[in-house]
Scaffold this motif. Structure first.
Motif, short mmCIF file in Angstrom:
data_model
loop_
_atom_site.label_atom_id
_atom_site.label_comp_id
_atom_site.label_asym_id
_atom_site.label_seq_id
_atom_site.Cartn_x
_atom_site.Cartn_y
_atom_site.Cartn_z
N GLU A 108 0.83 -1.20 0.00
CA GLU A 108 0.00 0.00 0.00
C GLU A 108 0.87 1.26 0.00
O GLU A 108 0.57 2.24 -0.69
CB GLU A 108 -0.93 0.01 1.21
N LEU A 109 1.94 1.23 0.78
CA LEU A 109 2.85 2.38 0.80
C LEU A 109 3.52 2.59 -0.56
O LEU A 109 3.68 3.72 -1.02
CB LEU A 109 3.92 2.19 1.88
N THR A 110 3.89 1.51 -1.20
CA THR A 110 4.49 1.59 -2.52
C THR A 110 3.50 2.17 -3.53
O THR A 110 3.87 2.98 -4.37
CB THR A 110 4.99 0.21 -2.98
N ASP A 111 2.24 1.74 -3.44
CA ASP A 111 1.22 2.28 -4.34
C ASP A 111 1.02 3.77 -4.15
O ASP A 111 0.82 4.52 -5.10
CB ASP A 111 -0.12 1.55 -4.13
N ILE A 112 1.08 4.22 -2.89
CA ILE A 112 0.82 5.63 -2.60
C ILE A 112 2.03 6.49 -2.93
O ILE A 112 1.91 7.53 -3.58
CB ILE A 112 0.44 5.82 -1.11
N ALA A 113 3.22 6.09 -2.46
CA ALA A 113 4.37 6.98 -2.55
C ALA A 113 5.59 6.36 -3.21
O ALA A 113 6.67 6.93 -3.16
CB ALA A 113 4.76 7.45 -1.14
N ASN B 278 8.10 4.80 -9.73
CA ASN B 278 7.86 3.84 -10.79
C ASN B 278 9.19 3.22 -11.21
O ASN B 278 10.26 3.68 -10.82
CB ASN B 278 7.12 4.48 -11.97
N PHE B 279 9.14 2.17 -12.00
CA PHE B 279 10.33 1.41 -12.33
C PHE B 279 11.36 2.25 -13.08
O PHE B 279 12.56 2.18 -12.80
CB PHE B 279 9.97 0.17 -13.15
N SER B 280 10.91 3.06 -14.03
CA SER B 280 11.86 3.83 -14.83
C SER B 280 12.60 4.85 -13.98
O SER B 280 13.81 5.06 -14.15
CB SER B 280 11.15 4.51 -16.00
N ALA C 14 16.61 4.70 -13.36
CA ALA C 14 17.45 5.86 -13.70
C ALA C 14 18.24 6.32 -12.49
O ALA C 14 19.43 6.66 -12.59
CB ALA C 14 16.59 6.99 -14.24
N ARG C 15 17.61 6.33 -11.32
CA ARG C 15 18.31 6.73 -10.09
C ARG C 15 19.46 5.76 -9.78
O ARG C 15 20.56 6.18 -9.43
CB ARG C 15 17.34 6.79 -8.92
N ASN C 16 19.21 4.48 -9.94
CA ASN C 16 20.27 3.49 -9.68
C ASN C 16 21.42 3.64 -10.68
O ASN C 16 22.59 3.53 -10.30
CB ASN C 16 19.70 2.07 -9.73
#
Length: 103
Positions: A66-71, A74-76, A80-82
């Motif tokens: 639920e936390l991932t869905d809210i905040a 996204n994968f891209s 990009a950050r990694n």
């Protein structure tokens, strides 16, 4: 060429029109700012607004999904950050090697 020389009355009408047009532009911006401010203060931040229901206890009770869905990212964005993090580490190592070479 007949419109190049305006009479006093026509010039006054044009001046008033320009003044009202400028005032209207400023007044509309201020009006929309006031509407946004009032909606935000009364409905979102008000005593029964949704922001009041967002408490630390409620967030603490949420599941990881639920936390991932809210905040969550996204994968891209995460990818990009990694990639940037890996490039930064490589550049940092190269900078350290360059500093060692100058010593």
């Amino acid at each position: 060429m007949s419109k190049v020389h305006l009479g006093n009355e026509e010039q006054a009408v044009n001046d008033i029109h320009d003044i009202l047009k400028a005032y209207y532009k400023v007044a509309m911006k201020r009006f929309t700012d006031n509407v946004v401010l009032q909606v935000t203060e009364r409905h979102l931040l008000g005593s029964n607004g949704p922001v009041r229901s967002l408490t630390s206890e409620m967030v603490g009770d949420l599941q990881d999904g639920e936390l991932t869905d809210i905040a969550g990212e996204n994968f891209s964005t995460s990818s990009a950050r990694n990639d940037l993090k890996i490039k930064f580490e490589r550049f940092q190592k190269a900078l350290d090697v360059a500093r060692q070479a100058t010593i």
